[in-house]
Design an enzyme around this catalytic site. Structure first.
Site, PDB file in Angstrom:
ATOM      1  N   GLU A 135      -4.185  10.910   9.229  1.00 18.81           N
ATOM      2  CA  GLU A 135      -3.792   9.583   9.701  1.00 18.81           C
ATOM      3  C   GLU A 135      -2.272   9.465   9.869  1.00 18.81           C
ATOM      4  OE1 GLU A 135      -3.918   6.271   7.088  1.00 18.81           O
ATOM      5  OE2 GLU A 135      -4.666   4.928   8.631  1.00 18.81           O
TER       6      GLU A 135
ATOM      7  N   SER B 160      -9.086   0.014   3.035  1.00 21.50           N
ATOM      8  CA  SER B 160      -8.341  -0.951   2.209  1.00 21.50           C
ATOM      9  C   SER B 160      -9.240  -2.076   1.721  1.00 21.50           C
ATOM     10  CB  SER B 160      -7.211  -1.573   3.015  1.00 21.50           C
ATOM     11  OG  SER B 160      -6.413  -0.595   3.589  1.00 21.50           O
TER      12      SER B 160
ATOM     13  N   GLU C  16       7.194   3.026   1.330  1.00 22.51           N
ATOM     14  CA  GLU C  16       7.434   3.470  -0.057  1.00 22.51           C
ATOM     15  C   GLU C  16       6.477   4.610  -0.421  1.00 22.51           C
ATOM     16  OE1 GLU C  16       7.086   0.302   0.855  1.00 22.51           O
ATOM     17  OE2 GLU C  16       9.100  -0.484   0.470  1.00 22.51           O
TER      18      GLU C  16
ATOM     19  N   SER D 223      -8.876  -2.814  11.273  1.00 21.45           N
ATOM     20  CA  SER D 223      -8.584  -2.968  12.706  1.00 21.45           C
ATOM     21  C   SER D 223      -9.835  -2.689  13.525  1.00 21.45           C
ATOM     22  CB  SER D 223      -7.479  -1.995  13.140  1.00 21.45           C
ATOM     23  OG  SER D 223      -6.351  -2.146  12.327  1.00 21.45           O
TER      24      SER D 223
ATOM     25  N   GLN E 188     -11.688   2.295  10.489  1.00 16.22           N
ATOM     26  CA  GLN E 188     -11.458   2.753   9.113  1.00 16.22           C
ATOM     27  C   GLN E 188     -11.707   1.605   8.157  1.00 16.22           C
ATOM     28  OE1 GLN E 188      -7.351   3.823   8.961  1.00 16.22           O
ATOM     29  NE2 GLN E 188      -7.359   4.543  11.052  1.00 16.22           N
TER      30      GLN E 188
END
Ligand SMILES: Cc1cc2nc3c(=O)[nH]c(=O)nc-3n(C[C@H](O)[C@H](O)[C@H](O)COP(=O)(O)OP(=O)(O)OC[C@H]3O[C@@H](n4cnc5c(N)ncnc54)[C@H](O)[C@@H]3O)c2cc1C
Length: 410
Positions: free
Chosen positions: A225, A110, A379, A142, A107
């Site tokens: 995910e 980010s 969060e 990753s 993936q």
């Protein structure tokens, strides 16, 4: 459950399973017959089965001891995304790639300045003839150093509003414009990377969904995910690259050895029980209370998993409240185990050598924060539950320009 599923699966596996067959041939047979990924559509290497049937097939396969098909990001995330947003051409190329050709995926979402707020990505994709040209950088990726393809979110229209002007791609990792650099964490391992794109190229055929509609595809990705922490999301076969020429029996032996090592290294529940046996003197009212809390959270986890299954039985293929709950309970249990392990050991918990706490526990301790961050922070899961499931008012957006800084008078 459909009548006959269990007996059909049993008959097929009994007839076909041969531990001396080459892994690549076995994976191809599994996909070709539809018994490997029975939840996939019948026209795409599956049998369009619901969860109850899929579970029955897995149970029969397990009883016979047959090797399951590959697991991991390809089959558990990319395949269901392609079923929703992919083209026939993409399914013809990428489903066989992940199911029996041994290709793997990561993936690439980010970025240094865009993690929780993924719509803020600044990596750009610019159309040049029948290719997109990619420039920018992704982080915390990753396995980017070993996979064949990355699922990439990039900005294709810098002038469009933030959630528009994004496009979702599949990018071949092994090409001149991509530089993968490992990032080492405090555990000492380097399991993720920063990836730099300098005029990397992607064919126009490798856009998932429509150009400029990448946010719709990203939302599917994020929903899937969150649920990937649920063991039900995987068929149980190998994650990552395997040698397709070895026999199934050889691969099973290797997988068994890897699982035993992982169970020794990661069986946090057992690790804590061992520590309590060893350092019984460390038990206090506080640790008793923590053990009770841990027990409660495990019950919550069990309940959440039951709800995931029930929701799937009702035909909901994308998790609702269950995905964020499942993720939150895993990270809460991890923290409780970490703190209980430390408290139980008392002062020994500060030592990492053979005189003190077990090295395994320290590895678990150092890696425990990752679970509250990877795949969306705690969060963000709470925001999701509050705003999308409980319908609470939206969190006010923070505007740095609205903050008045008062002059300090000395
Ligand atoms: C082990 C691991 C593996 C990973 N693997 C991958 C991978 O393969 N591919 C990939 O693309 N990414 C990967 N990531 C990255 C991960 O998805 C991000 O780290 C995560 O989404 C958080 O983004 P960030 O690090 O930018 O933190 P930020 O978004 O900057 O958040 C910083 C802090 O602010 C809080 N915060 C942010 N926004 C809000 C809000 N609206 N309300 C309340 N609090 C908020 C967060 O909860 C956090 O505590 C991985 C991360 C880890 C730890």
């Amino acid at each position: 459950m459909a009548a006959g599923t269990r007996s059909d699966a049993k008959r097929w596996y009994q007839k076909q399973w041969d531990p001396d067959r080459a892994v690549g041939d076995w994976f191809a047979l599994l996909a070709d017959s539809g018994w490997g990924y029975p939840s996939w559509p019948t026209e795409w290497f599956g049998r369009s089965m619901d969860r109850a049937d899929v579970r029955a097939v897995r149970e029969e396969r397990k009883k016979i001891g047959a090797l399951p098909p590959p697991s991991g990001i390809g089959p558990s995330l990319l395949a269901p995304m392609l079923f929703r947003h992919g083209t026939d051409d993409q399914m013809r190329r990428f489903l066989p790639a992940m199911a029996w050709k041994g290709e793997t995926f990561c993936q690439m979402l980010s970025e240094p300045e865009a993690g929780s707020d993924l719509a803020g990505v600044t990596t750009t994709a610019t159309l040049d003839g029948d290719e997109w040209v990619i420039n920018g950088s992704k982080i915390w990726t990753s396995k980017a150093n070993e996979v064949d393809y990355g699922m990439l979110l990039a900005r294709t229209d810098p002038d469009a509003p933030k959630h528009r002007g994004l496009t979702f791609f599949l990018v071949a990792r092994d090409q001149p414009g991509i530089d993968v650099r490992p990032l080492r964490t405090m555990t000492g391992a380097a399991s993720f990377n920063q990836v730099f794109f300098d005029d990397a190229r992607i064919s126009v055929n490798d856009v998932i969904g429509a150009p400029e509609d990448g946010w719709t595809v990203t939302r599917t990705f994020l929903a899937l995910e969150k649920n990937s922490y649920n063991p039900d999301a995987h068929e149980g076969g190998p994650f990552g690259k395997v040698d397709l020429d070895q026999t199934c029996a050889q691969l099973q032996q290797r997988e068994q050895a890897r699982r035993s090592a992982a169970a020794q290294g990661r069986g946090a529940g057992q690790l804590i029980t061992d520590l309590i046996d060893k350092h019984g003197h460390g038990i206090t009212e506080l640790t008793r209370a923590r053990r009770a809390r841990l027990h409660t959270w495990r019950r919550v986890m069990g309940y959440t998993n039951q709800r995931v299954r029930a929701s799937r039985r009702q035909g909901n293929s994308l998790p609702g409240f269950e995905g964020p709950m499942s993720k939150l309970t895993v990270s809460t249990i991890t923290r409780e185990q970490r703190d209980l392990g430390l408290e139980t050991q008392g002062p020994h918990g500060m030592l990492a050598d053979e005189h003190g706490a077990s090295g395994q526990f320290h590895h678990f301790f150092l890696s425990s924060p990752a679970i509250s961050i990877a795949g969306g922070t705690d969060e963000i899961q709470r925001n999701h539950l509050a705003e999308r499931i409980l319908d609470l008012p939206k969190e006010p957006l923070f505007d740095p320009n609205s903050v008045v800084v008062e002059d300090k008078k000395t």
